[in-house]
Structures are given as structure tokens and as C-alpha cells.
Design a protein around this motif. Structure first.
Motif, PDB file in Angstrom:
ATOM      1  N   LYS A 127       0.841  -1.207   0.000  1.00  0.00           N
ATOM      2  CA  LYS A 127       0.000   0.000   0.000  1.00  0.00           C
ATOM      3  C   LYS A 127       0.871   1.250   0.000  1.00  0.00           C
ATOM      4  N   ARG A 185       0.804   4.149  -2.783  1.00  0.00           N
ATOM      5  CA  ARG A 185       0.553   5.552  -2.384  1.00  0.00           C
ATOM      6  C   ARG A 185       1.681   6.470  -2.837  1.00  0.00           C
ATOM      7  N   GLU A 236     -10.065  -0.701   2.559  1.00  0.00           N
ATOM      8  CA  GLU A 236     -11.305   0.072   2.663  1.00  0.00           C
ATOM      9  C   GLU A 236     -11.056   1.497   3.150  1.00  0.00           C
ATOM     10  N   ARG A 237     -10.243   1.648   4.200  1.00  0.00           N
ATOM     11  CA  ARG A 237      -9.971   2.977   4.753  1.00  0.00           C
ATOM     12  C   ARG A 237      -9.293   3.872   3.713  1.00  0.00           C
ATOM     13  N   GLU A 238      -8.326   3.330   2.994  1.00  0.00           N
ATOM     14  CA  GLU A 238      -7.613   4.113   1.994  1.00  0.00           C
ATOM     15  C   GLU A 238      -8.508   4.501   0.825  1.00  0.00           C
ATOM     16  N   GLN A 291     -11.818   4.990   1.088  1.00  0.00           N
ATOM     17  CA  GLN A 291     -12.727   6.019   1.610  1.00  0.00           C
ATOM     18  C   GLN A 291     -12.037   7.373   1.749  1.00  0.00           C
ATOM     19  N   SER A 292     -10.775   7.368   2.153  1.00  0.00           N
ATOM     20  CA  SER A 292     -10.045   8.628   2.343  1.00  0.00           C
ATOM     21  C   SER A 292      -9.528   9.211   1.033  1.00  0.00           C
ATOM     22  N   GLY A 293      -9.546   8.395  -0.024  1.00  0.00           N
ATOM     23  CA  GLY A 293      -9.043   8.862  -1.302  1.00  0.00           C
ATOM     24  C   GLY A 293      -7.547   8.652  -1.494  1.00  0.00           C
ATOM     25  N   GLU A 294      -6.886   8.001  -0.519  1.00  0.00           N
ATOM     26  CA  GLU A 294      -5.449   7.731  -0.653  1.00  0.00           C
ATOM     27  C   GLU A 294      -5.170   6.787  -1.810  1.00  0.00           C
ATOM     28  N   LYS A 319      -7.153   4.599  -5.217  1.00  0.00           N
ATOM     29  CA  LYS A 319      -8.313   4.607  -6.103  1.00  0.00           C
ATOM     30  C   LYS A 319      -8.452   3.238  -6.751  1.00  0.00           C
TER      31      LYS A 319
END
Length: 90
Positions: A4, A8, A22-24, A26-29, A31
Motif C-alpha cells: 500500500k 501511495r 477500505e480505509r484508503e 474512503q479517504s481517497g489515498e 483509487k
């Protein structure tokens, strides 16, 4: 986490489990890239600590997975696994 971080940082792309990012997402980190017509499957292992006792719940879960795998061609895999994990063996 390492893969990850590389994605990123713009070092490339990767196939990853949606549950692990999932968290990444949702945060847009990160796609999600849709690839139409591509269906991926991967082998998974059922693992446990070698020195720990196998509980009745663990045994029931393993049995449900085995039964589900055998019944997969009949489309019953999800029902059997859910029944085995929520209510124990029938």
C-alpha cells in the motif's frame, strides 16, 4: 502495508483485497481501477496456532468450509459457510 505504501508513493499498481484497503479507498489515498471482464480468484489458507486447542467452534467452521467446497458446484457454498459459522453444525 508495504505494498500500500508503494502504491501511495506512486511506485506502481497492485491487486489487493478490498477489505485490506477500505480505509484508503474512503479517504481517497488509493483509487480502485475497474477492469471489465476480469475475475480474479486466489488460493486462501485456513491457519491456526500450532500449540492451541481446536475448539468445537473451530472444528465446526472447518467442517462447514469443507462441506461448502464440496457443494460449490451446486451453488450452496455461501449458505453452508454462513450456517456453519453462525449456528454451528446442523
Amino acid at each position: 502495508e508495504g505494498i500500500k505504501a508503494l502504491v501511495r508513493a506512486g511506485m506502481g499498481i497492485s491487486f489487493m483485497s478490498i477489505r485490506g484497503i477500505e480505509r484508503e479507498l474512503q479517504s481517497g489515498e488509493l483509487k480502485r481501477i475497474e477492469v471489465r471482464g476480469l475475475r480474479l480468484t486466489r488460493p486462501l489458507l485456513l491457519v491456526r496456532h500450532p500449540d492451541k486447542h481446536i475448539s468445537p467452534a473451530m472444528r465446526a467452521f472447518k467442517s462447514a468450509l469443507t462441506d461448502a467446497r464440496q457443494g460449490q458446484d451446486q451453488g450452496s457454498c455461501e449458505r453452508k459457510v454462513l450456517a456453519g459459522t453462525t449456528r454451528g453444525p446442523r
